[in-house]
Design a protein around this motif. Structure first.
Motif, short mmCIF file in Angstrom:
data_model
loop_
_atom_site.label_atom_id
_atom_site.label_comp_id
_atom_site.label_asym_id
_atom_site.label_seq_id
_atom_site.Cartn_x
_atom_site.Cartn_y
_atom_site.Cartn_z
N ARG A 91 0.82 -1.21 0.00
CA ARG A 91 0.00 0.00 0.00
C ARG A 91 0.85 1.26 0.00
O ARG A 91 0.42 2.30 -0.48
N GLY A 92 2.06 1.17 0.52
CA GLY A 92 2.94 2.33 0.58
C GLY A 92 3.86 2.48 -0.62
O GLY A 92 4.65 3.42 -0.68
N ALA A 93 3.76 1.57 -1.59
CA ALA A 93 4.63 1.64 -2.77
C ALA A 93 4.31 2.88 -3.60
O ALA A 93 3.15 3.18 -3.85
N THR A 94 5.35 3.55 -4.06
CA THR A 94 5.17 4.76 -4.89
C THR A 94 5.52 4.52 -6.35
O THR A 94 5.08 5.28 -7.21
N ARG A 95 6.33 3.48 -6.64
CA ARG A 95 6.75 3.26 -8.03
C ARG A 95 6.60 1.82 -8.48
O ARG A 95 6.05 1.55 -9.54
N ARG A 96 7.10 0.87 -7.66
CA ARG A 96 7.21 -0.50 -8.17
C ARG A 96 7.11 -1.51 -7.03
O ARG A 96 7.61 -1.27 -5.92
N VAL A 97 6.50 -2.64 -7.34
CA VAL A 97 6.46 -3.78 -6.43
C VAL A 97 6.89 -5.01 -7.21
O VAL A 97 6.31 -5.33 -8.26
N ASP A 98 7.92 -5.69 -6.73
CA ASP A 98 8.38 -6.94 -7.33
C ASP A 98 8.24 -8.06 -6.32
O ASP A 98 8.75 -7.96 -5.19
N LEU A 99 7.55 -9.13 -6.70
CA LEU A 99 7.29 -10.26 -5.81
C LEU A 99 7.78 -11.54 -6.47
O LEU A 99 7.41 -11.83 -7.62
N GLN A 100 8.58 -12.30 -5.75
CA GLN A 100 9.14 -13.56 -6.23
C GLN A 100 8.87 -14.63 -5.18
O GLN A 100 9.14 -14.42 -3.99
N THR A 101 8.33 -15.78 -5.58
CA THR A 101 8.00 -16.79 -4.59
C THR A 101 7.98 -18.19 -5.20
O THR A 101 7.89 -18.35 -6.42
N TYR A 102 8.05 -19.17 -4.33
CA TYR A 102 7.99 -20.57 -4.73
C TYR A 102 6.53 -21.06 -4.76
O TYR A 102 6.11 -21.73 -5.69
N ILE A 103 5.76 -20.74 -3.73
CA ILE A 103 4.36 -21.15 -3.64
C ILE A 103 3.46 -19.92 -3.64
O ILE A 103 3.72 -18.97 -2.91
N PHE A 104 2.43 -19.96 -4.46
CA PHE A 104 1.38 -18.94 -4.39
C PHE A 104 0.05 -19.68 -4.51
O PHE A 104 -0.29 -20.20 -5.56
#
Length: 643
Positions: A91-104
């Protein structure tokens, strides 16, 4: 048998022939054309919410110089706080969010994160999500919906088997036969990076049991939040994976593309949480900047240099020794220990390299103390791996000198907070029992159904990280064993290390052969005494008598002690599971009293007076014959390289 094998080998060819290049391009065009380009906010910060955790980065960068970086670091022990931190940062991101994960997954916590990522994209933030294929969202309509949801959101799948998002059993079988090594090359990294300024790394995936929200089994896990210049290294590492040829846009996967060609981009099903109250609770908490500041940001510690030791995807292209490889860096840290190593791993299966390091440490004139926190059979989610741990218990305790502690399934003092919706281990009335419908339990899917038959079995077993879902579902020996207690239980999933009370490590590496050879891994390394003491205190809480059993040598029998030890050692070197009935070591529980006011180390002369033996498999609700039968089956079915 030959016909089955031939059919399995023919599947790669059949899978490759399902769609033409023109059909792939048309499916991709359908997804891109459907993506909403509307942005809800015209402000430069994209209407970011006030985030106390994001603000830590500003303070860290302001205090940093090129030669003297400064950071803030926060241990995320509680599942609820780990989810709260993620929501606050997104919610506080101003430009970019990158998410990397094994399980979703697609249960309550995972769907909440999906909705937050979509909301960020709609207000103008660039969002990239990279998921390993083996445990990605097992729902083609949801994947297709996300592929066409918004121009600011991109979803890629890492190393898809035959280019599919959702392979079936025959595809898995064919992949094992035709391309075993590639099939097992998994991206085990877990990372969230916001604005190149703040990152969260550690053991948690996106599934209810990583946030204490599962009614049956939850992981005692750990992440670390880092604010400051090191987040740029995390971002660069993420970009290496994002741009790697194994990372495939979801709309280009064959089964997703076929759905797009047949139906267009489906609407994302409305969220139907199994427990709406806790979703609302955590969402409100993430909107309360004062609460986030008090519970999280205020506890962040100022630290200096922070290193992000992460494998590169080149590890899967024939170059495991590439620069930045996580395993090599961790091995160097271990070998440099002088006084003490605190090691926490859910699966104590040591590689040859790790064995060599620990034997070298043990051979010193003044060897460092090595304390290991791991799972008991009653707590583990993976009995196959525990079978290997059990086989080498004598080696761990006697030869390597480990002070070994096994986590209890119902720990007395776990880092769990019901105020954020968590289940307490062993809490009454939470055991669903065999007659309760799945839709009535937490952890259901977006549409309130987890599927049926074999599909449900596979999805329900995704929480076990160390083996492909197919093998887990088809091997009863590798399901968590029944226990004597009721209500939700816990199992260790944290991967952490403290060296000489100065160097702290939190990451994804299980310190096992699979992590070194097949998976890509990552770890945050912080060289700071205050932070190291905080991590040490967290691990020591887990090995306290109420939370773990102590593994120690048995009281010496009056006769045949030498013969028993020798036989156990000989059988340990054999290729079968060591089932010699007179074990060198077993589990002990502390019995406090007037003469035993405090816990004792296992080498203390009064240890056996203050501790009582509780057997090799305490709290397991199976007889010895059933336990050994199951472990033998597990040991025979498990191949060490894929563990």
């Amino acid at each position: 048998m030959h016909r089955v094998l031939a059919a399995a080998l023919s599947l790669p060819v059949a899978a490759c022939a399902t769609l033409s290049p023109a059909q792939h391009e048309r499916a991709e065009a359908i997804a891109m054309a459907a993506r909403d380009t509307t942005v809800d906010c015209a402000r430069a910060d994209h209407c970011a919410a006030p985030s106390p955790l994001r603000a830590l980065a500003g303070q860290a960068f302001a205090a940093s110089a090129p030669a003297t970086p400064r950071h803030y670091a926060l241990i995320l022990d509680e599942g609820g706080e780990a989810l709260l931190a993620r929501l606050d940062l997104i919610r506080g991101a101003t430009r970019r969010v990158d998410l990397q994960t094994y399980i979703f997954d697609k249960d309550d916590s995972a769907r909440l994160v999906i909705d937050e990522l979509l909301a960020a994209a709609r207000r103008g933030v660039k969002v990239r999500v990279l998921i390993d294929q083996l445990s990605a969202i097992a729902d083609l309509p949801i994947l297709a919906a996300l592929g066409g949801a918004h121009a600011n959101l991109e979803l890629r799948i890492y190393n898809p088997t035959f280019g599919l998002a959702k392979p079936n059993y025959l595809h898995y079988a064919a992949s094992v036969v035709c391309c075993f090594r590639r099939f097992n090359q998994r991206m085990h990294n877990k990372l969230l990076v916001v604005d190149d300024a703040v990152g969260i790394a550690g053991g948690r995936n996106y599934q209810d049991d990583y946030y204490d929200w599962d009614a049956q089994f939850n992981f005692r896990d750990r992440d670390v939040l880092v604010a400051g210049p090191a987040a740029r290294a995390m971002e660069r590492n993420f970009a290496e994976y994002w741009n790697d040829r194994r990372s495939v846009p979801v709309e280009r996967l064959r089964d997703v593309a076929r759905l797009l060609l047949e139906q267009g981009v489906p609407a994302l099903p409305p969220a139907q949480p199994q427990r709406p109250g806790r979703v609302e609770l955590i969402s409100r908490a993430a909107s309360d900047a004062g609460l986030v500041r008090e519970r999280l940001a205020a506890r962040a510690l100022p630290v200096g240099a922070v290193a992000y030791l992460a494998d590169l995807p080149e590890k899967h292209h024939g170059d495991p020794g590439s620069e930045g490889a996580g395993a090599a860096g961790l091995a160097s840290l271990l070998a440099g220990a002088r006084e003490e190593i605190l090691l926490q791993t859910p699966y104590l299966v040591l590689s040859d390299e790790a064995l060599e390091i620990f034997r070298g440490l043990r051979a010193r004139a003044q060897p460092p103390r090595v304390v290991v926190s791991t799972n008991s059979l009653a707590a583990t989610d993976n009995p196959i791996v525990y079978a290997l741990t059990y086989k080498y218990k004598r080696r761990h305790v006697r030869e390597l000198g480990f002070d070994l502690f096994e986590y209890k399934p119902f720990p007395r003092d776990p880092p769990v907070d019901p105020a954020l919706g968590a289940w307490q281990p062993g809490a009454p009335g939470t055991d669903p029992g065999p007659t309760v419908a799945r839709s009535e339990l937490p952890g259901g899917s977006v549409g309130g159904s987890r599927g049926s038959g074999q599909e449900r079995q596979v999805q329900d077993k995704l929480r076990t990280e160390t083996r492909p879902s197919l093998l887990r579902a088809s091997a009863p020996a590798n399901r968590p064993v029944p226990v004597t207690g009721s209500g939700p239980r816990m199992g260790l999933h944290a991967k952490s290390m403290v060296i000489d009370r100065r160097i702290a490590v939190i990451g994804t590496h299980n310190f096992d052969p699979r992590s070194e050879t097949y998976n890509t891994e990552a770890a945050v390394v912080i060289d700071d005494p205050a932070f190291a003491r905080a991590l040490a205190a967290s691990i020591e809480r887990d090995i306290a008598p109420g939370n773990s059993w102590t593994v120690a040598p048995r009281a010496r029998p009056p006769v045949f002690s030498g013969l028993s030890y020798s036989m156990g050692k000989v059988l340990e070197a054999s290729p079968i599971l060591d089932l010699w009935p007179w074990r060198y070591a077993t589990n002990y529980a502390f019995q406090p009293g007037p003469d035993c006011p405090l816990p004792l180390p296992r080498r203390d002369p009064d240890f056996h007076r203050c501790y009582v033996a509780v057997g090799d498999f305490p709290e397991v609700s199976l007889g010895p014959k059933s336990i050994f039968t199951r472990m033998l089956t597990a040991f025979g079915a498990g191949l060490v390289p894929i563990l």
